[in-house]
Write a protein that holds these residues in place. Structure first.
Motif, PDB file in Angstrom:
ATOM      1  N   LYS A  58       0.834  -1.206   0.000  1.00  0.00           N
ATOM      2  CA  LYS A  58       0.000   0.000   0.000  1.00  0.00           C
ATOM      3  C   LYS A  58       0.868   1.256   0.000  1.00  0.00           C
ATOM      4  CE  LYS A  58      -3.657   2.282   2.608  1.00  0.00           C
ATOM      5  NZ  LYS A  58      -4.492   2.238   3.815  1.00  0.00           N
ATOM      6  N   LEU A  59       1.917   1.292   0.829  1.00  0.00           N
ATOM      7  CA  LEU A  59       2.817   2.448   0.877  1.00  0.00           C
ATOM      8  C   LEU A  59       3.518   2.655  -0.456  1.00  0.00           C
ATOM      9  CD1 LEU A  59       4.440   2.073   4.420  1.00  0.00           C
ATOM     10  CD2 LEU A  59       2.830   3.835   3.670  1.00  0.00           C
ATOM     11  N   LYS A  60       3.976   1.558  -1.044  1.00  0.00           N
ATOM     12  CA  LYS A  60       4.639   1.672  -2.345  1.00  0.00           C
ATOM     13  C   LYS A  60       3.678   2.187  -3.406  1.00  0.00           C
ATOM     14  CE  LYS A  60       8.335  -1.682  -1.723  1.00  0.00           C
ATOM     15  NZ  LYS A  60       8.937  -2.934  -2.197  1.00  0.00           N
ATOM     16  N   LEU A  64       4.199   5.485  -5.604  1.00  0.00           N
ATOM     17  CA  LEU A  64       4.145   5.438  -7.065  1.00  0.00           C
ATOM     18  C   LEU A  64       3.114   6.429  -7.602  1.00  0.00           C
ATOM     19  CD1 LEU A  64       4.440   1.621  -7.820  1.00  0.00           C
ATOM     20  CD2 LEU A  64       6.109   3.406  -8.349  1.00  0.00           C
ATOM     21  N   LYS A  65       1.987   6.552  -6.906  1.00  0.00           N
ATOM     22  CA  LYS A  65       0.953   7.491  -7.320  1.00  0.00           C
ATOM     23  C   LYS A  65       1.491   8.926  -7.262  1.00  0.00           C
ATOM     24  CE  LYS A  65      -3.534   9.357  -6.125  1.00  0.00           C
ATOM     25  NZ  LYS A  65      -4.477   9.542  -5.046  1.00  0.00           N
ATOM     26  N   GLU A  66       2.184   9.258  -6.171  1.00  0.00           N
ATOM     27  CA  GLU A  66       2.752  10.607  -6.040  1.00  0.00           C
ATOM     28  C   GLU A  66       3.787  10.873  -7.130  1.00  0.00           C
ATOM     29  OE1 GLU A  66       4.241  10.748  -2.047  1.00  0.00           O
ATOM     30  OE2 GLU A  66       2.238  10.908  -1.176  1.00  0.00           O
ATOM     31  N   THR A  67       4.631   9.890  -7.390  1.00  0.00           N
ATOM     32  CA  THR A  67       5.644  10.030  -8.429  1.00  0.00           C
ATOM     33  C   THR A  67       4.984  10.223  -9.794  1.00  0.00           C
ATOM     34  OG1 THR A  67       7.163   8.622  -7.176  1.00  0.00           O
ATOM     35  CG2 THR A  67       7.646   8.935  -9.508  1.00  0.00           C
ATOM     36  N   ALA A  68       3.958   9.434 -10.067  1.00  0.00           N
ATOM     37  CA  ALA A  68       3.255   9.549 -11.341  1.00  0.00           C
ATOM     38  C   ALA A  68       2.593  10.917 -11.469  1.00  0.00           C
ATOM     39  CB  ALA A  68       2.212   8.441 -11.466  1.00  0.00           C
ATOM     40  N   THR A  69       2.024  11.411 -10.365  1.00  0.00           N
ATOM     41  CA  THR A  69       1.393  12.735 -10.380  1.00  0.00           C
ATOM     42  C   THR A  69       2.431  13.816 -10.656  1.00  0.00           C
ATOM     43  OG1 THR A  69      -0.267  11.972  -8.786  1.00  0.00           O
ATOM     44  CG2 THR A  69      -0.014  14.349  -9.039  1.00  0.00           C
TER      45      THR A  69
END
Length: 154
Positions: A58-60, A64-69
């Protein structure tokens, strides 16, 4: 006959691939079940380990979502910058084209005025040389008129 052999070979290859995939799937299920049943950990320890791994996943996923954003924002900014630069360059090109078109129009007007000079050639054949000479005569007349105007002012 050669086509028939190829079709048979193709069907056998498909069958072998299908059998392999089914065997691999069944083997994976049997292996996972065996590992769970023969593990030295208790059910509580296994659930705790699975829970920890789920939290890590879940943390990863959030990272990944933040990085993609962030990447999406950077891509949006870059594409906006590129679009702005292209727009500016297009405007400059349009300006230059308009300027060149204006110059061409003026040149055409000048050529038309020079082409109107043949009236002064008094029936001579219209050639490039005659046009140049007539244009020079016109320029001399303009210079003489300007000199006379200056004398009159003085």
């Amino acid at each position: 006959m050669g086509e028939n052999n190829q079709n048979i070979q193709h069907k056998e290859d498909n069958l072998n691939t299908k059998d392999f995939l089914i065997g691999a799937l069944v083997g994976g299920i049997v292996g996972a079940t065996t590992a769970l049943l023969l593990t030295p950990k208790s059910g509580r320890e296994i659930r705790h380990g699975i829970n920890e791994q789920a939290q890590i996943a879940k943390l990863k996923t959030v990272q990944l979502k933040e990085t993609a954003t962030d990447y999406a924002g950077q891509a949006k900014q870059r594409s906006s910058d590129i679009a702005r630069a292209i727009s500016e360059q297009s405007s400059q090109v349009v300006g230059k084209v308009k300027e060149v078109a204006s110059n061409v129009k003026e040149d055409v007007r000048n050529l038309r005025s020079v082409a109107a000079v043949p009236e002064e050639l008094d029936g001579e054949e219209v050639t490039e040389q005659n046009l140049v000479e007539a244009s020079n005569v016109e320029l001399l007349q303009e210079e003489e008129a300007a000199e006379e105007l200056e004398k009159a002012r003085a």
